[in-house]
Design a protein around this motif. Structure first.
Motif, PDB file in Angstrom:
ATOM      1  N   PRO A 133     -15.688   6.898  64.679  1.00  0.00           N
ATOM      2  CA  PRO A 133     -15.281   6.423  63.382  1.00  0.00           C
ATOM      3  C   PRO A 133     -14.518   5.111  63.493  1.00  0.00           C
ATOM      4  N   VAL A 134     -14.639   4.301  62.462  1.00  0.00           N
ATOM      5  CA  VAL A 134     -13.925   3.035  62.444  1.00  0.00           C
ATOM      6  C   VAL A 134     -12.462   3.313  62.218  1.00  0.00           C
ATOM      7  N   PRO A 135     -11.567   2.770  63.063  1.00  0.00           N
ATOM      8  CA  PRO A 135     -10.145   3.009  62.845  1.00  0.00           C
ATOM      9  C   PRO A 135      -9.725   2.563  61.470  1.00  0.00           C
ATOM     10  N   SER A 136      -8.794   3.327  60.870  1.00  0.00           N
ATOM     11  CA  SER A 136      -8.415   3.053  59.498  1.00  0.00           C
ATOM     12  C   SER A 136      -7.856   1.670  59.305  1.00  0.00           C
ATOM     13  N   HIS A 137      -7.139   1.121  60.340  1.00  0.00           N
ATOM     14  CA  HIS A 137      -6.537  -0.196  60.167  1.00  0.00           C
ATOM     15  C   HIS A 137      -7.560  -1.314  60.245  1.00  0.00           C
ATOM     16  N   ASN A 138      -8.806  -0.999  60.712  1.00  0.00           N
ATOM     17  CA  ASN A 138      -9.858  -2.010  60.785  1.00  0.00           C
ATOM     18  C   ASN A 138     -10.837  -1.926  59.626  1.00  0.00           C
ATOM     19  N   ARG A 139     -10.665  -0.941  58.752  1.00  0.00           N
ATOM     20  CA  ARG A 139     -11.605  -0.770  57.650  1.00  0.00           C
ATOM     21  C   ARG A 139     -11.316  -1.774  56.538  1.00  0.00           C
ATOM     22  N   PRO A 140     -12.354  -2.290  55.873  1.00  0.00           N
ATOM     23  CA  PRO A 140     -12.119  -3.154  54.716  1.00  0.00           C
ATOM     24  C   PRO A 140     -11.489  -2.354  53.588  1.00  0.00           C
ATOM     25  N   HIS A 141     -10.717  -3.028  52.744  1.00  0.00           N
ATOM     26  CA  HIS A 141     -10.006  -2.325  51.683  1.00  0.00           C
ATOM     27  C   HIS A 141     -10.422  -2.901  50.337  1.00  0.00           C
ATOM     28  N   ARG A 142     -11.250  -2.140  49.609  1.00  0.00           N
ATOM     29  CA  ARG A 142     -11.678  -2.525  48.264  1.00  0.00           C
ATOM     30  C   ARG A 142     -11.496  -1.299  47.364  1.00  0.00           C
ATOM     31  N   PRO A 143     -10.280  -1.045  46.921  1.00  0.00           N
ATOM     32  CA  PRO A 143      -9.976   0.206  46.218  1.00  0.00           C
ATOM     33  C   PRO A 143     -10.772   0.407  44.933  1.00  0.00           C
ATOM     34  N   LEU A 144     -10.962  -0.623  44.137  1.00  0.00           N
ATOM     35  CA  LEU A 144     -11.699  -0.455  42.880  1.00  0.00           C
ATOM     36  C   LEU A 144     -13.155  -0.085  43.146  1.00  0.00           C
ATOM     37  N   TYR A 145     -13.741  -0.718  44.149  1.00  0.00           N
ATOM     38  CA  TYR A 145     -15.119  -0.396  44.520  1.00  0.00           C
ATOM     39  C   TYR A 145     -15.210   1.045  45.014  1.00  0.00           C
ATOM     40  N   ALA A 146     -14.238   1.461  45.828  1.00  0.00           N
ATOM     41  CA  ALA A 146     -14.229   2.825  46.343  1.00  0.00           C
ATOM     42  C   ALA A 146     -14.074   3.837  45.216  1.00  0.00           C
ATOM     43  N   ILE A 147     -13.203   3.540  44.271  1.00  0.00           N
ATOM     44  CA  ILE A 147     -12.991   4.438  43.128  1.00  0.00           C
ATOM     45  C   ILE A 147     -14.276   4.563  42.314  1.00  0.00           C
ATOM     46  N   ALA A 148     -14.986   3.440  42.121  1.00  0.00           N
ATOM     47  CA  ALA A 148     -16.243   3.468  41.372  1.00  0.00           C
ATOM     48  C   ALA A 148     -17.285   4.329  42.091  1.00  0.00           C
ATOM     49  N   LEU A 149     -17.373   4.197  43.407  1.00  0.00           N
ATOM     50  CA  LEU A 149     -18.315   5.006  44.177  1.00  0.00           C
ATOM     51  C   LEU A 149     -17.974   6.491  44.077  1.00  0.00           C
ATOM     52  N   ARG A 150     -16.690   6.807  44.178  1.00  0.00           N
ATOM     53  CA  ARG A 150     -16.272   8.204  44.093  1.00  0.00           C
ATOM     54  C   ARG A 150     -16.571   8.769  42.702  1.00  0.00           C
ATOM     55  N   LEU A 151     -16.373   7.943  41.673  1.00  0.00           N
ATOM     56  CA  LEU A 151     -16.649   8.393  40.311  1.00  0.00           C
ATOM     57  C   LEU A 151     -18.140   8.659  40.120  1.00  0.00           C
ATOM     58  N   ILE A 152     -18.981   7.785  40.663  1.00  0.00           N
ATOM     59  CA  ILE A 152     -20.432   8.005  40.600  1.00  0.00           C
ATOM     60  C   ILE A 152     -20.794   9.312  41.304  1.00  0.00           C
ATOM     61  N   ALA A 153     -20.169   9.552  42.464  1.00  0.00           N
ATOM     62  CA  ALA A 153     -20.433  10.783  43.211  1.00  0.00           C
ATOM     63  C   ALA A 153     -20.066  12.011  42.404  1.00  0.00           C
ATOM     64  N   VAL A 154     -18.908  11.968  41.747  1.00  0.00           N
ATOM     65  CA  VAL A 154     -18.446  13.118  40.964  1.00  0.00           C
ATOM     66  C   VAL A 154     -19.364  13.366  39.771  1.00  0.00           C
ATOM     67  N   ILE A 155     -19.811  12.311  39.121  1.00  0.00           N
ATOM     68  CA  ILE A 155     -20.742  12.464  37.997  1.00  0.00           C
ATOM     69  C   ILE A 155     -22.053  13.078  38.488  1.00  0.00           C
ATOM     70  N   CYS A 156     -22.547  12.596  39.631  1.00  0.00           N
ATOM     71  CA  CYS A 156     -23.788  13.142  40.186  1.00  0.00           C
ATOM     72  C   CYS A 156     -23.629  14.616  40.539  1.00  0.00           C
ATOM     73  N   LEU A 157     -22.495  14.985  41.122  1.00  0.00           N
ATOM     74  CA  LEU A 157     -22.261  16.392  41.457  1.00  0.00           C
ATOM     75  C   LEU A 157     -22.200  17.256  40.204  1.00  0.00           C
ATOM     76  N   SER A 158     -21.580  16.734  39.154  1.00  0.00           N
ATOM     77  CA  SER A 158     -21.511  17.491  37.898  1.00  0.00           C
ATOM     78  C   SER A 158     -22.910  17.716  37.333  1.00  0.00           C
ATOM     79  N   ILE A 159     -23.728  16.676  37.372  1.00  0.00           N
ATOM     80  CA  ILE A 159     -25.118  16.807  36.907  1.00  0.00           C
ATOM     81  C   ILE A 159     -25.865  17.815  37.767  1.00  0.00           C
ATOM     82  N   MET A 160     -25.654  17.757  39.081  1.00  0.00           N
ATOM     83  CA  MET A 160     -26.351  18.671  39.983  1.00  0.00           C
ATOM     84  C   MET A 160     -26.006  20.129  39.678  1.00  0.00           C
TER      85      MET A 160
END
Length: 302
Positions: free
Chosen positions: A3-30
């Motif tokens: 795994p990529v060490p956490s301190h080397n990972r790019p940080h784009r919180p809004l993008y990550a939140i959007a991806l997580r929200l899409i995932a949750v919507i997809c799971l709800s539909i599923m």
């Protein structure tokens, strides 16, 4: 691939939140689609099989286009098999909970997963768990009692029991994922879980597989595709922000499942469901916050 060490990972919180929200919507539909498929005579084994089999090419294509096919090599196939067995059991129980309970109630009880995770971490991993997190655990279970009101018989007892066991088993998966995460990339974990679950489900299909009308096949296709997209988005979100940032999006499930349940079946949660869900969500968020504090200050009281 480590795994990529956490301190080397790019940080784009809004993008990550959007991806997580899409995932949750997809799971709800599923989950809601699983309930619809059940009403059309689809056995839960069929839903599980098509969920995994149809998601496999989606996950494989994503890995090929990101980390590369070579990244799926692993020397820990035994641990992956253990993760598959526990994860598949949890998925089956989650499917059943949405079949047996209204969507909003099934989702709300599912939010107890962090509560069980805290209990398991304390009992099995011997992690320090102080008054703060134990208090959150008690508040979460109080929320469950308020929501289901076992004395009133609002919901079938078997459905409530299945949903609670599903949350417990899902929390158990997190312990195995912690071990795998030390050496395996998240995408590799998703790939092997999906691939290894297909053969045992294929055996089950010999007994429960059946033909369906075009609409039902469409529902099964939807289960597989949105399930695969959800897995990808859940994994990708963690590349751009830590769990503590994206986790709150998971609780929006109550919104999507409530809206879908109301639109399809006319189900609207009772006031006790909202009160109980609020306590469970507050408990889960507090536990997540304490985990964040613990990660930053491991020597402090938990």
């Amino acid at each position: 691939m480590s795994p990529v060490p956490s301190h080397n990972r790019p940080h784009r919180p809004l993008y990550a939140i959007a991806l997580r929200l899409i995932a949750v919507i997809c799971l709800s539909i599923m989950f809601v689609t699983v309930r619809l498929a059940d009403a059309r005579g689809v056995h839960v084994i069929e839903s599980l099989f098509y969920r995994q089999a149809l998601a496999l090419p989606v996950v494989f294509a994503w890995i090929a286009s990101t980390t590369g096919i070579g990244s799926i090599r692993t020397r820990r196939i035994g641990v992956h098999a253990t993760r598959m067995a526990i994860g598949l059991t949890g998925m089956a129980l989650n499917f059943l909970s949405y079949i047996l309970l209204p969507p909003a109630e099934a989702a709300s009880i599912g939010f107890t997963m962090p509560i069980f995770g805290t209990i398991l971490s304390a009992l099995i991993l011997r992690e320090a768990t102080g008054i703060h997190r134990w208090s959150a655990v008690l508040i979460g279970f109080l929320g469950v009692l308020i929501m289901v009101r076992p004395d009133a018989g609002h919901f079938p007892a078997i459905g409530v029991a299945v949903a609670i066991v599903a949350a417990f088993v899902t929390a158990s998966v997190s312990l195995v994922l912690r071990e795998l995460g030390r050496t395996e990339n998240a995408g590799v974990i998703v790939f092997w879980f999906t691939l290894l679950s297909v053969p045992p489900l294929a055996v089950g299909m010999l007994f429960y597989g059946q033909s369906h009308d075009p609409v039902t096949w469409g529902l099964l296709l939807l289960i597989g595709v949105v399930g695969g997209i959800a897995q990808i988005c859940l994994t990708a979100a963690l590349r751009w922000a830590p769990v503590s940032v994206v986790l709150p999006m998971d609780y929006s499930t109550i919104i999507w499942t409530t809206l879908l349940g109301w639109a399809i079946w006319g189900d609207w949660p009772m006031s006790t469901t909202w009160i109980g869900a609020a306590l469970i969500i507050a408990s889960g968020l507090y536990i997540a916050w304490r985990e964040h504090v613990r990660a930053r200050r491991p020597a402090s009281a938990q």
